[in-house]
Design a protein around this motif. Structure first.
Motif, PDB file in Angstrom:
ATOM      1  N   PHE A  19       7.202 -10.042   2.793  1.00 24.61           N
ATOM      2  CA  PHE A  19       6.704 -10.170   1.421  1.00 24.61           C
ATOM      3  C   PHE A  19       6.962  -8.866   0.681  1.00 24.61           C
ATOM      4  N   LEU A  20       6.952  -8.955  -0.660  1.00 23.62           N
ATOM      5  CA  LEU A  20       7.240  -7.750  -1.449  1.00 23.62           C
ATOM      6  C   LEU A  20       6.118  -6.738  -1.344  1.00 23.62           C
ATOM      7  N   ASP A  21       6.504  -5.467  -1.191  1.00 23.73           N
ATOM      8  CA  ASP A  21       5.523  -4.383  -1.310  1.00 23.73           C
ATOM      9  C   ASP A  21       4.992  -4.390  -2.742  1.00 23.73           C
ATOM     10  N   ILE A  22       3.696  -4.334  -2.895  1.00 25.59           N
ATOM     11  CA  ILE A  22       3.072  -4.445  -4.214  1.00 25.59           C
ATOM     12  C   ILE A  22       3.364  -3.209  -5.086  1.00 25.59           C
ATOM     13  N   LEU A  36       0.775   4.567   7.764  1.00 26.72           N
ATOM     14  CA  LEU A  36      -0.357   5.491   7.624  1.00 26.72           C
ATOM     15  C   LEU A  36      -1.460   4.913   6.742  1.00 26.72           C
ATOM     16  N   GLU A  37      -1.114   3.884   5.951  1.00 24.06           N
ATOM     17  CA  GLU A  37      -2.081   3.328   4.997  1.00 24.06           C
ATOM     18  C   GLU A  37      -2.684   2.015   5.519  1.00 24.06           C
ATOM     19  N   VAL A  38      -1.844   1.143   6.023  1.00 22.74           N
ATOM     20  CA  VAL A  38      -2.322  -0.170   6.485  1.00 22.74           C
ATOM     21  C   VAL A  38      -2.139  -0.256   8.000  1.00 22.74           C
ATOM     22  N   ASN A  39      -3.247  -0.553   8.698  1.00 23.15           N
ATOM     23  CA  ASN A  39      -3.212  -0.565  10.172  1.00 23.15           C
ATOM     24  C   ASN A  39      -2.787  -1.927  10.717  1.00 23.15           C
ATOM     25  N   ALA A  91       1.121  -3.268  11.889  1.00 22.24           N
ATOM     26  CA  ALA A  91       2.525  -2.843  12.007  1.00 22.24           C
ATOM     27  C   ALA A  91       3.399  -3.494  10.934  1.00 22.24           C
ATOM     28  N   HIS A  92       4.240  -2.700  10.289  1.00 24.91           N
ATOM     29  CA  HIS A  92       5.152  -3.246   9.283  1.00 24.91           C
ATOM     30  C   HIS A  92       6.375  -2.371   9.136  1.00 24.91           C
ATOM     31  N   ILE A  93       7.481  -3.041   8.828  1.00 23.47           N
ATOM     32  CA  ILE A  93       8.756  -2.365   8.549  1.00 23.47           C
ATOM     33  C   ILE A  93       9.003  -2.451   7.044  1.00 23.47           C
ATOM     34  N   HIS A  94       9.294  -1.309   6.428  1.00 23.40           N
ATOM     35  CA  HIS A  94       9.712  -1.297   5.028  1.00 23.40           C
ATOM     36  C   HIS A  94      11.221  -1.521   4.969  1.00 23.40           C
ATOM     37  N   LEU A  95      11.669  -2.432   4.124  1.00 23.58           N
ATOM     38  CA  LEU A  95      13.103  -2.623   3.859  1.00 23.58           C
ATOM     39  C   LEU A  95      13.324  -2.333   2.377  1.00 23.58           C
TER      40      LEU A  95
HETATM   41  P1  5GP Z   1       2.166   2.485   4.992  1.00 30.18           P
HETATM   42  O1  5GP Z   1       1.029   1.908   5.814  1.00 30.18           O
HETATM   43  O2  5GP Z   1       3.520   2.053   5.532  1.00 30.18           O
HETATM   44  O3  5GP Z   1       2.070   3.960   4.825  1.00 30.18           O
HETATM   45  O4  5GP Z   1       2.059   1.873   3.518  1.00 30.18           O
HETATM   46  C1  5GP Z   1       1.590   0.564   3.303  1.00 30.18           C
HETATM   47  C2  5GP Z   1       2.424  -0.110   2.242  1.00 30.18           C
HETATM   48  O5  5GP Z   1       1.822  -1.385   1.992  1.00 30.18           O
HETATM   49  C3  5GP Z   1       2.484   0.614   0.900  1.00 30.18           C
HETATM   50  O6  5GP Z   1       3.847   0.755   0.514  1.00 30.18           O
HETATM   51  C4  5GP Z   1       1.691  -0.269  -0.051  1.00 30.18           C
HETATM   52  O7  5GP Z   1       2.224  -0.312  -1.361  1.00 30.18           O
HETATM   53  C5  5GP Z   1       1.746  -1.627   0.608  1.00 30.18           C
HETATM   54  N1  5GP Z   1       0.540  -2.417   0.404  1.00 30.18           N
HETATM   55  C6  5GP Z   1      -0.750  -2.008   0.603  1.00 30.18           C
HETATM   56  N2  5GP Z   1      -1.614  -3.007   0.321  1.00 30.18           N
HETATM   57  C7  5GP Z   1      -0.850  -4.063  -0.066  1.00 30.18           C
HETATM   58  C8  5GP Z   1      -1.182  -5.397  -0.493  1.00 30.18           C
HETATM   59  O8  5GP Z   1      -2.343  -5.801  -0.557  1.00 30.18           O
HETATM   60  N3  5GP Z   1      -0.135  -6.206  -0.798  1.00 30.18           N
HETATM   61  C9  5GP Z   1       1.168  -5.800  -0.716  1.00 30.18           C
HETATM   62  N4  5GP Z   1       2.127  -6.695  -1.054  1.00 30.18           N
HETATM   63  N5  5GP Z   1       1.511  -4.556  -0.331  1.00 30.18           N
HETATM   64  C10 5GP Z   1       0.508  -3.699  -0.014  1.00 30.18           C
END
Ligand code: 5GP
Length: 134
Positions: free
Chosen positions: A26-29, A86-89, A91-95
């Motif tokens: 899904f798209l990063d918000i 570091l923000e959301v616990n 696991a996710h890959i950013h593309l």
């Molecule tokens: P990270 O955990 O990789 O440091 O960052 C988490 C990523 O998830 C961030 O780029 C942030 O914009 C995205 N993100 C955080 N909460 C949400 C959400 O509720 N919905 C979506 N689509 N992206 C989110």
């Protein structure tokens, strides 16, 4: 339950780009570039390197298919791949579609794209992903 598990369950809306039985994209918000997509396992794990070997391999292959769809929908030099978590616990890959190195600078100001642009962006990636799966 993580925020991404709520997204996968449909309890929180998202702009879906791809899905199979094990993974969701899904798209990063707050995108770094239009088409910035997150790939997550439906199975809730915090740290990506805690996934077992088979699941990590499958997630990477799924991300490869999503990256191909992103590149078709949004022509770019390459699609970059990053893992921070570091923000959301969960696991996710950013593309991220890349035209230059700076497109992958996580410290820069994020884009704020209107809802109709986000919806169209996701629809274009999903269409390319599903076409490729045929
Ligand atoms: P990270 O955990 O990789 O440091 O960052 C988490 C990523 O998830 C961030 O780029 C942030 O914009 C995205 N993100 C955080 N909460 C949400 C959400 O509720 N919905 C979506 N689509 N992206 C989110």
């Amino acid at each position: 339950m993580t925020i991404f598990s709520k997204i996968i369950a449909g309890e929180i809306p998202s702009y879906k780009c791809a899905e199979d039985d094990k993974f969701y994209a899904f798209l990063d918000i707050n995108p770094l570039a239009q088409g910035h997509t997150l790939v997550v396992p439906k199975h809730e794990v915090d740290y990506i390197f805690d996934l077992d070997d088979a699941e990590l391999a499958a997630m990477t292959v799924f991300a490869k298919r999503v990256a191909k769809a992103i590149k078709q929908a949004f022509p770019c030099r390459k699609v970059g791949m990053a893992v921070l978590g570091l923000e959301v616990n969960h696991a996710h890959i950013h593309l991220i579609p890349l035209q230059s190195e700076g497109d992958m600078d996580f410290r820069k100001d994020k884009l704020k794209l209107p809802a109709d642009v986000m919806a169209d962006t996701a629809a274009r990636i999903l269409e390319a992903f599903e076409k490729d799966a045929l």
